[in-house]
Design an enzyme around this catalytic site. Structure first.
Site, short mmCIF file in Angstrom:
data_model
loop_
_atom_site.label_atom_id
_atom_site.label_comp_id
_atom_site.label_asym_id
_atom_site.label_seq_id
_atom_site.Cartn_x
_atom_site.Cartn_y
_atom_site.Cartn_z
N GLU A 182 0.82 -1.22 0.00
CA GLU A 182 0.00 0.00 0.00
C GLU A 182 0.86 1.27 0.00
O GLU A 182 0.62 2.20 0.78
CB GLU A 182 -0.96 -0.01 1.20
N GLU A 251 -6.97 -7.42 -1.50
CA GLU A 251 -7.69 -7.29 -0.24
C GLU A 251 -9.14 -6.91 -0.50
O GLU A 251 -9.46 -5.73 -0.69
CB GLU A 251 -7.03 -6.25 0.68
#
EC number: 3.2.1.23
Length: 827
Positions: A182, A251
Site C-alpha cells: 500500500e 484485499e
C-alpha cells in the site's frame, strides 16, 4: 549405444527437463495468473499464521479449502521473526515454513506477502522497533540504511523459501509474492524519493529470482514486471497500469477491524458477494478475502494504537476457528458458481449490454463454445425483471445472478440459502482469586533521572506498555491554597495513549485517547501538602501505529508541557525539572505472569475496584473441544496471561461510542455502515487457545490497571446456540446446473461439535417477517410448518426440508412467492 545416440538421448532428456520446468512456471498475461500453462481464476483468503496457533492451522486451512479457496494469503511479520538485529525466530506461532507446508498438504497455493512492511493493524506495521534506532534511518523512502535492512530481511525470507523447496517451480505452493504494501498514497505525498524507493524495491525483489510473479498492492506505478493490485471494499473500478497485466484484488475487505472504544463492524454477505461478483464480471481473475480468518492479536502484537485484541474482522471463519454462517456458506456457493464459469471467463473480455436503467448483462464466451453471463441489478431499492437470451430473470436489488451456461441461474448474490448460525458463549467455570498490589514509586536499582521529559518508546524500546514518569514538587508553608482550601490544577499533555495520575501515592485521575486521536491531555484538581509532594504518571502504550510514513518520527508518552496552576507564583512549569523514569511494572520485572515468578511473592485475598492490582488463579481445562474464551466484562483495562503466554490486552471498560442503528445490505458499504456494540464494550470475550492449556493446574494471571471485580470473570465455551434458514421457493441452486432445470429449493440445518437439534423455535412456510432470533408469521402461513420441521429435524445433527407447497400440506397463498423460514435450537 553409439556416442551419437547417447548425445541425442542427453539432449532429449535435457529438453524434457526444461519443458517440465517451463510448464511448471508461474507467469501471467492480461487475463489471469497462469499456473502450469493454464489461466486460472483464483479465489484466495488471508490467514495470518501468528494470529492463530499451530494446532489451529490444519483445521483453518481445511475449512478454507472446503469454502472453495485456491490460495491462502499471508503477510510475513518481520518483528516476530527478527526481534533483535540478526537474531531470528521461526518457531511456535511464527513457524512460517510449517504453515506453508500445511497449505501445500491441503493442495492449496500461497501468496506470500513479504512486505516487509505489512500494516495489518499489527504493532509498528510489522517493523521491529530496533529498526527505528539504526543510525541515519528513514523508513520507506530512498534511504540507504532502511533499504539495506529491508533487503537483508527480504533476502532471508526468499532464501529460506527456496531452501525448503516452497516455490511452485520447486514443487511448492508459493505462486505469488508481494514486495512493499500500500505504498501508493505515500508515494503521492513524498514525490521523487518515494518513486526512487518504489523502483528500487521492485528491482530488488525481481533480482531475487523467485520465478513467480511479484505484486505491489495500491501502487499505481508499479514498474514492470511487477503487477499492481487493488485493495478495498470494492474493486470493480480498478484496472492494472499496463494492458498486459491481469486484474487482481489482493484485499477484498470482509468487514473492518475492531478498535477499543469504537463499534464492532460487520459486512453483510450479500454485499460482499455482490462486490466479488462485480469484480469478476469486470474481468478480474484473482480475489483475496481480507480476512478469511482474522484470529487474535495475542500478547502485545496489536497495533493502531487502540486496535482490539480480537482481529475477528467478521471473517467467514471467526476468531475461534468456527464457521461464520451464512457468510462462509454463501461465499462457498459463489465460488462454485464462478468456477463453473472459468472456461469462459479466462477466454476473453465481456460483452456488456444494458438491460434497463440500472441493469446490465456481462457475457463471456470462449472459442470452444463456453458461455457465462452475469446479470446485474445495481438499483439499491427495487427488484427488476430483465429479458436476456429470450428468457426473463428476476433480480433482487443490489445483486448479480450468475449463469454459467448463459441460461441457467445457479447463484444470486442477494439470495442467501445458507443457514444462519447464532453463537452462544456458555459458562464453563469461575475462578478462586488471589491478589498482589503493584507498588507505586517503586524504582529499580538504577533508575533513570534526567532533566526534562523523555519520549516513551525511546526509553522502553517497546519492551513494555508501561513507563513511570515521577517528579517532586516542593510546597512552601506560606502557599495560600494551604489555608484557603483551594485546589491546584495539574495539566499533563501526552502523545498517548493512556495515562494514570498519582499524587502522593493516590490515584487522582485517568485519561486516554482514541483510535482517531491517540493524543490526550489530563487536567484535574489536586491536593498537595506543605513540603515535598510526589507526582507519578503511569504512561501506557496501547499498540504502536501501523500505518503512515516516517515511522522513525512517531512517539508516545508525556512530551509536555506539564504545569501546575494555583500557586502563589501562578503557574509552575514542571516540564524542565528533574524526572525519574522506571521502565515497566515491578510485577513485570518479577515475571508475575509466569509460574516461577508468581511464586516469589506473597499473594493475599482478592481486592476489588483497586487500581494497579495483579490477580492470579489456578484452574483445570474445561471438558469438551469447544473453543474457549474469558468473559472480562467485570474488569476495566489491563493484560491477561495463561501459563505465561500473553492472551492480549483487555479493555471492556472502554465503551463503544455512536449509534449503531439497523443494517441493510443494499448500497455501498463502509466500515461505519453495519455496526454493533454501541454503548457496550468493544470487546468482552478474549480467546483462550485450548492448546495452551494442560488438563489441570493452569495459571491465569491478570494485571488490572483501573480497578475491576475479578469475581465476575468466567471461562466460557463458544458453540452454536441456534441455527436459522430463510429459503425462497425459487432459491438458485448448483443442482440447476447439472439438470439444466430449476430444482426444488431445500432448507438445510446443521449443528456442530456433535450437538443435535433439540427444539424448533419458529417455523413458517409463507411470508414470514423478521430476522434470525425474532421471526414472526406473516399474512401467509402454512399451518403444518412447525410439525414438518419438528418431524424431520429434532434429534438430528443435520436435516433438510424441500421448499415446496405439497411438503407443507398445500399452497397457503397461490400466486405469491413464498419462503421457508425456521429457527432451531442446538444442544
Amino acid at each position: 549405444m553409439a556416442a551419437s545416440a547417447v548425445a541425442v538421448a542427453f539432449v532429449v532428456a535435457v529438453a524434457a527437463v526444461l519443458a517440465a520446468a517451463a510448464s511448471a512456471a508461474v507467469t501471467y498475461d492480461r487475463k489471469a495468473v497462469v499456473v502450469n500453462g493454464q489461466r486460472r481464476i483464483l479465489i484466495s483468503g488471508s490467514i495470518h499464521y501468528p494470529r492463530s496457533t499451530p494446532e489451529m492451522w490444519p483445521d483453518l486451512i481445511e475449512k478454507a479449502k472446503d469454502g472453495g479457496l485456491d490460495v491462502v494469503q499471508t503477510y510475513v511479520f518481520w518483528n516476530g521473526h527478527e526481534p533483535s538485529p540478526g537474531q531470528y525466530y521461526f518457531e511456535g506461532r511464527y513457524d512460517l515454513v510449517h504453515f506453508i507446508k500445511l497449505v501445500k498438504q491441503a493442495g492449496l497455493y500461497v501468496n506470500l506477502r513479504i512486505g516487509p512492511y505489512v500494516c495489518a493493524e499489527w504493532n509498528f506495521g510489522g517493523f521491529p522497533v530496533w529498526l527505528k534506532y539504526v543510525p541515519g534511518i528513514s523508513f520507506r523512502t530512498d534511504n540507504e540504511p532502511f533499504k539495506a535492512e529491508m533487503q537483508k530481511f527480504t533476502t532471508k525470507i526468499v532464501e529460506m523459501m527456496k531452501s525448503e523447496g516452497l516455490f511452485e517451480w520447486q514443487g511448492g505452493p508459493i505462486i505469488l509474492s508481494q514486495i512493499e504494501n500500500e505504498f501508493g498514497p505515500l508515494e503521492w505525498d513524498q514525490g521523487e524519493p518515494a518513486k526512487a524507493y518504489a523502483s528500487w524495491a521492485a528491482n530488488m525483489a525481481v533480482a531475487l529470482n523467485t520465478s513467480v510473479p511479484w505484486i505491489m498492492c495500491k501502487e499505481d506505478d508499479a514498474p514492470d514486471p511487477i503487477i499492481n493490485t487493488c485493495n478495498g471494499f470494492y474493486c470493480d473500478w480498478f484496472s492494472p497500469n499496463k494492458p498486459h497485466k491481469p486484474t487482481m484484488w489482493t484485499e477484498a475487505w470482509t468487514a473492518w477491524y475492531t478498535g477499543f472504544g469504537i463499534p464492532v463492524p460487520h459486512r453483510p454477505v450479500e454485499d460482499l458477494a455482490y462486490g466479488v461478483a462485480k469484480f469478476i464480471q469486470k474481468g478480474g481473475s484473482f480475489v483475496n478475502y481480507y480476512m478469511y480468518h482474522g484470529g487474535t492479536n495475542f500478547g502485545r502484537t496489536a497495533g493502531g494504537p487502540f486496535i482490539a485484541t480480537s482481529y475477528d474482522y467478521d471473517a467467514p471463519i471467526d476468531e475461534y476457528g468456527l464457521l461464520r454462517e451464512p457468510k462462509w456458506g454463501h461465499l462457498k456457493q459463489l465460488h462454485k458458481a464462478i468456477k463453473l464459469c472459468e472456461p469462459a471467463l479466462v477466454a476473453g473480455d465481456p460483452i456488456v449490454t444494458s438491460l434497463g436503467n440500472a441493469q446490465k448483462s456481462s457475457v463471456f464466451r470462449s472459442s470452444t463454445g463456453a458461455c457465462a453471463a452475469f446479470l446485474e441489478n445495481k438499483d439499491k431499492v427495487s427488484y427488476a425483471r430483465v429479458a436476456f437470451n429470450g428468457m426473463h430473470y428476476d433480480l433482487p436489488p443490489w445483486s448479480i445472478s450468475i449463469l454459467p451456461d448463459c441460461k441457467t441461474t445457479v447463484f444470486n448474490t442477494a439470495r442467501v440459502g445458507s443457514q444462519i448460525s447464532q453463537m452462544k458463549m456458555e459458562w464453563a467455570g469461575g475462578f478462586a482469586w488471589q491478589s498482589y498490589n503493584e507498588e507505586i514509586n517503586s524504582f529499580g536499582e538504577d533508575p533513570l533521572t534526567t532533566v526534562g521529559l523523555l519520549e516513551q518508546i525511546n526509553v522502553t524500546r517497546d519492551n513494555t506498555d508501561y513507563l513511570w514518569y515521577t517528579t517532586y514538587v516542593d510546597v512552601a508553608q506560606d502557599e495560600q491554597f494551604l489555608s484557603n482550601g483551594e485546589n491546584l490544577k495539574l495539566t499533563v499533555m501526552s502523545a498517548g495513549h493512556a495515562l494514570h495520575i498519582f499524587i502522593n501515592g493516590q490515584l487522582k485521575g485517568t485519561v486516554y485517547g482514541s483510535v482517531d486521536d491517540p493524543k490526550l491531555t489530563y487536567t484535574g484538581n489536586v491536593k498537595l501538602w506543605a513540603g515535598s509532594n510526589t507526582i507519578s504518571c503511569l504512561s501506557i502504550a496501547v499498540g504502536l501505529p501501523n500505518v503512515g510514513e516516517h515511522f522513525e518520527t512517531w512517539n508516545a508518552g508525556i512530551l509536555g508541557p506539564v504545569t501546575l496552576d494555583g500557586l502563589n507564583e501562578g503557574r509552575r512549569d514542571l516540564t524542565w525539572q528533574k524526572w525519574t523514569y522506571q521502565v515497566g511494572l515491578k510485577g513485570e520485572s518479577m515475571s508475575l505472569h509466569s509460574l516461577s515468578g508468581s511464586s516469589t511473592v506473597e499473594w493475599g485475598e482478592p481486592v476489588q475496584k483497586q487500581p494497579l492490582t495483579w490477580y492470579k488463579a489456578f484452574f483445570n481445562a474445561p471438558d469438551g473441544d469447544e473453543p474457549l474464551a474469558l468473559d472480562m466484562s467485570s474488569m476495566g483495562k489491563g493484560q491477561i496471561w495463561i501459563n505465561g503466554q500473553g492472551i492480549g490486552r483487555y479493555w471492556p471498560g472502554y465503551k463503544a461510542s455512536g449509534n449503531c442503528g439497523t443494517c441493510d445490505y443494499r448500497g455501498e458499504y463502509d466500515e461505519t455502515k453495519c455496526q454493533t456494540n454501541c454503548g457496550d464494550s468493544s470487546q468482552r470475550w478474549y480467546h483462550v487457545p485450548r492448546s495452551w492449556l494442560s488438563p489441570t493446574g493452569n495459571l491465569l494471571v491478570i494485571f488490572e490497571e483501573w480497578g475491576g471485580d475479578p469475581t465476575g470473570i468466567s471461562m466460557v465455551k463458544r458453540s452454536i446456540g441456534s441455527v436459522c434458514a430463510d429459503v425462497s421457493e425459487w432459491q438458485p441452486s448448483m443442482k440447476n446446473w447439472h439438470t439444466k432445470d430449476y430444482e426444488k429449493a431445500k432448507v438445510h440445518l446443521q449443528c456442530d461439535n456433535g450437538q443435535k437439534i433439540t427444539e424448533i423455535k419458529f417455523a413458517s412456510f409463507g411470508t414470514p417477517q423478521g430476522s434470525c432470533g425474532s421471526y414472526t408469521e406473516g399474512g401467509c402461513h402454512a399451518h403444518k410448518s412447525y410439525d414438518i420441521f419438528w418431524k424431520n429435524c429434532v434429534g438430528q445433527e443435520r436435516c433438510g426440508v424441500s421448499v415446496v407447497p405439497e411438503i407443507f400440506g398445500g399452497d397457503p397463498c397461490p400466486g405469491t412467492m413464498k419462503r421457508a423460514v425456521v429457527e432451531a435450537i442446538c444442544g
